[in-house]
Design an enzyme around this catalytic site. Sequence first.
Site, PDB file in Angstrom:
ATOM      1  N   SER A   1     -21.329   1.902  19.209  1.00  0.00           N
ATOM      2  CA  SER A   1     -21.600   2.790  20.331  1.00  0.00           C
ATOM      3  C   SER A   1     -22.695   2.228  21.228  1.00  0.00           C
ATOM      4  O   SER A   1     -23.711   1.730  20.745  1.00  0.00           O
ATOM      5  CB  SER A   1     -22.032   4.160  19.799  1.00  0.00           C
TER       6      SER A   1
ATOM      7  N   GLY B   1     -31.463   4.733  27.645  1.00  0.00           N
ATOM      8  CA  GLY B   1     -31.720   6.160  27.782  1.00  0.00           C
ATOM      9  C   GLY B   1     -30.459   6.986  27.946  1.00  0.00           C
ATOM     10  O   GLY B   1     -30.444   7.987  28.670  1.00  0.00           O
TER      11      GLY B   1
ATOM     12  N   CYS C   1     -30.820   7.925  18.230  1.00  0.00           N
ATOM     13  CA  CYS C   1     -31.145   7.141  19.421  1.00  0.00           C
ATOM     14  C   CYS C   1     -32.650   7.151  19.626  1.00  0.00           C
ATOM     15  O   CYS C   1     -33.252   8.214  19.721  1.00  0.00           O
ATOM     16  CB  CYS C   1     -30.459   7.696  20.665  1.00  0.00           C
TER      17      CYS C   1
ATOM     18  N   ASN D   1     -28.600   2.364  13.343  1.00  0.00           N
ATOM     19  CA  ASN D   1     -28.958   2.346  14.754  1.00  0.00           C
ATOM     20  C   ASN D   1     -30.069   1.306  14.945  1.00  0.00           C
ATOM     21  O   ASN D   1     -30.499   0.659  13.995  1.00  0.00           O
ATOM     22  CB  ASN D   1     -29.419   3.750  15.191  1.00  0.00           C
TER      23      ASN D   1
ATOM     24  N   ASN E   1     -33.698  -2.568  24.013  1.00  0.00           N
ATOM     25  CA  ASN E   1     -33.201  -1.844  25.183  1.00  0.00           C
ATOM     26  C   ASN E   1     -33.768  -0.448  25.247  1.00  0.00           C
ATOM     27  O   ASN E   1     -34.070   0.168  24.227  1.00  0.00           O
ATOM     28  CB  ASN E   1     -31.662  -1.788  25.165  1.00  0.00           C
TER      29      ASN E   1
END
Lengths: 283, 317
Positions: B28, B79, B137, B201, B76
Amino acid sequence: MTQFRARLAANKAVGEYRHLVFITSAELPPVRPGHFAAVAVGGPDSAMLLRRAFSIHRVQTKATVGTTIELVVAPKGPGTKWLTSQPEGAVVDMIAPLGKPFTLPKAPVACVIVAGGYGAAPMIGLAEQLRSRGCRVDVVLGASTEGRLYGVLDLKRIADSISITTDDGSLGTQGYVSDVLPDVMRRADTGVVYACGPMGMLQAVSTIAAQTGAIAQCAVEESMACGVGVCMTCVLPVVGDDGLTRMVRSCTDGPVFRGDRVRWSEVGTVPSDCVGAPKPEGH
Amino acid sequence: MTATSALQPDLSTSLGRLALDAPVLTASGCAAAGRELDGYFDITKIGAIVTKSIMLEARSGRATPRMAETPSGMINSIGLQGPGIESFIEHDLSWLRKRGAKAIVSIAGNNVLEFGRLARRLRGVEGVAAIEINISCPNVANRGLVFACNLGSAQEVVAEVRRHAAPEVPLLAKLSPDVTDIVEIARGVVDAGADGLSMINTLLGMVIDPVTLRPKLGGRTGGLSGPAIRPVAVRAVYQVHAAMPQVPILGMGGIRSGRDALEFLAAGASAVSVGTAIFNDPSAPMRIQNELADELRSRGFERLRDVIGIAHRSIEE
């Protein structure tokens, strides 16, 4: 676009840049001025994962040789230093052509080409195409110093006039391209300005074009991770046809944008009226 | 070469109830919704496209610079830029369905209730093979909002999604490695209704610009990804598989080659996702899947399933 392997056929110094010629047997879709190439650097096991994007200088296809792709590269960081130090015969993985190129006028109109440093690389082919359409072409080239100008002789040959500025005055007028551009546009009654260079230059060019009612087409140089539209790192605030500002990708929606659509002074920020902008309580 | 060794190994696998014809998926946030990559390889030939995490509303993401290259990786702070769930369903998901690609939809909410609303919105929508719940995230305004770093929050989100999602749709919870005990979080989200786990993640990181001596990213901190984090990911998969061998794991974190993918399978993953490597090579998912087939064949494995979790067995077995 096509992903292909290309062999470095020539690697020559031009001022402070390197002019690289790659050869491939791959069949490329038509390449137009403003298209760019994304090159993997450092070899197959490289610790530098991100592709480097370069505006395409020139592409030629010959039945006997294959297709040559020419890039002008400034050795700045580890990736470009690696690329420019490759010997002839080295093979790289390349994707091209990428992005949306410059739009050419349908009718003959007076055009000015403005380029900063190696931003002149894609502009030589553009100048040729504009001339072949019967357009008047004036050129304004700028750089910090003479060694960082590119394409002066080529553009002199093609253009109706050429003006040069350097920050240090080593060639041409001392100052910025924006210092001489208004005069050039007034003399030529310019309808379209084509620009390629750093953000500050593009902002100045867009402002001048807006003042005279000329259309500005600007090729931006924004850092990209992928170049193909999936990473979302190369965004900048651009006003769409519906009047709404969005953070759009310079790789797939650009790199060429209309100067009056980019919110230049807010590049590097997310304007508060941008679609989906963070709310005061946080994103 | 014998006839057997020349055969293509059986690459089919499954993540719990989700059967996959092929073991390599996209990660993702690294493949958008698949469309851009379809020009580089046939996206219907890999296991599935895991779409970029979608939120309820359109979201601009963070200011640039959004990324910096790091040794064998990148950091990165995008957002979660995206068009919002409605546009996603209408344009992206429908395109994937028409294209014939399997889609695992990653969802992200600002709070527990938003996760539930996203899951409810996806009920009855065609072409959702599974939902990946992005509770990890790192690019949110408040680091405290990383649900996966807190057992209670992680469980709450997963339970809310389970409550609202179609019962037949498998749920994968995506975990953060930035925790003291990932096994505890993994166990907790499985108890709360996750059918499987996506691991891992990005790791929270920071790069200081050597010129300005200030954080380089617009978001200051960002998520570190790429081969640099692979050993962390393999360790996490190994630990969780050791604790809960029955729970399917979608392994990811720095996979760049078929051999890298094999490491994750051996550690206990049933399938793998390719992420940052796509930025280096947009054909990477297909290439890695082919390389994985070669790696299996060269070791005499006829079925991918036989290698899952093999690192947990003694070498004599």
